[in-house]
Enzyme design. Sequence first.
Site, PDB file in Angstrom:
ATOM      1  N   ARG A   8     -12.433  -8.901   7.864  1.00 54.94           N
ATOM      2  CA  ARG A   8     -13.034  -8.677   6.556  1.00 54.94           C
ATOM      3  C   ARG A   8     -12.602  -9.762   5.584  1.00 54.94           C
ATOM      4  NH1 ARG A   8     -12.417  -2.937   3.287  1.00 54.94           N
ATOM      5  NH2 ARG A   8     -13.903  -3.366   1.624  1.00 54.94           N
ATOM      6  N   GLU A  38       0.815  -1.216   0.000  1.00 57.69           N
ATOM      7  CA  GLU A  38       0.000   0.000   0.000  1.00 57.69           C
ATOM      8  C   GLU A  38       0.850   1.268   0.000  1.00 57.69           C
ATOM      9  OE1 GLU A  38      -4.167   1.142   2.113  1.00 57.69           O
ATOM     10  OE2 GLU A  38      -2.552   0.550   3.460  1.00 57.69           O
TER      11      GLU A  38
END
Length: 450
Positions: A366, A228
């Site tokens: 998630r 990221e």
Amino acid sequence: MKLYNIQAERDLLGSIIIKPDNLCDCVDLLKGDDFFKDGHKLIYSAITRLYTSNKDVNVTTIAEALNSKLNIVGGITYISQLAGQTLQVESIKSYAEIIKKYSNARKLFAVLKKDTTRIEKTDADIKSIVRELQDLSLEFESKINADNGELDKPMANVLDSLEKRYLNGGAIQGIGTGYKKLDKTLNGLNRSDFIVISARPSMGKTAFAINMALNISKQHNISFFSLEMSKEQLLERALAAKALIKMNNIKSGKLTDEEWTSISQKSGLIVSSGLKIYDKVYSLNGIKAECKKRKLQEGLDVVIIDYLTLIDGAEKSNNRVQEVSKISRQLKLMAKELNIVVISLAQLSRAPEARNDHRPMLSDLRESGSIEQDADIVISLYRDEYYNLNTNDKGIIEAIIEKQRNGRTGFVKLAWKPEYQLITDKSPYVEDGTYSPDIFKNKGVQTSMN
């Protein structure tokens, strides 16, 4: 009947000479004896010795490593031909699989030929022949570094570990994170463990990971895969935390002479530590290859991945949950295979936002799939002041141990200094762990938190 493929052997060796890192794709699958041609056996073995010794692999070094056996392989001319007549490929795994297939076929043919002769004799022990064939079949199907199920060596390891802990007065068994309370709860980071650190956005996942990496890298080799953020962004955070300089000052460049001196000193310490950061490796296979390469060449103790659901899986699937499940399983297997600690960051779902108590739960992972099943430890991060401005826990980040396969759950409170991207055991902070209320003097940091 042909039981070899010379061209596959030439292509594989040539590809490795052109790009030595290709060896990582086959080093666990192939041994020198798997090659049919004697010269190829010698060349592959020489390449493996050079690579695992962290030496350059090229035509000259291979020839030097072969020494008196150079003439057997056809001289330096033949090694040069291997490199010159081979096209560069991204992966040599297909070549390796062909070579291994024929190697297994030759082994089977040799055993069957011998057993046929034995069967022709009336006094042949049929049961022993069957057992030999079964053993060969198991050898073909077994995985690399297969476990024979014996307990003597593992038991010796356990007793040795117990003795060391006894002599060390109950010191932690694993690798220290730099957080004493967390280490005490986890017994350190233990090899072959897959650890997941989860949180909602803005809770401090990456800051926690980079702080932990800086702590670990003082004594151990650690690889940080950032999917990221860039290396430069992570290093800015690292400098802020190590040099105790506010991130805003680093971003703006408004630094005093004293701060420049500190940055110069700390940057050198970071570069010379055991930390390596990768920001252009996005695939699961790429991560595994880099880890295997470093393990072979330098040694590797801990891997941190930021973060799990951004990894490009080896097998594409329309079902993201299934794909993430396969990735998490492969990360766990990598931890076991390389005998390292693998830590992966993970996002939590929005479920905590809908609860009165916003603290995360294990079920909030998630796209979790089998993440919570594969993970040996799950740690969720939570900052109460993010939700409650009047909280008494200002400047506190909770590391909630949701799952620990070999220990207890619970939580540890750590000090969070966002202006420095710094997470510590307590405040004020000193690198050697001693208490000094003057450490943040003139830096505008409150020192009331203990």
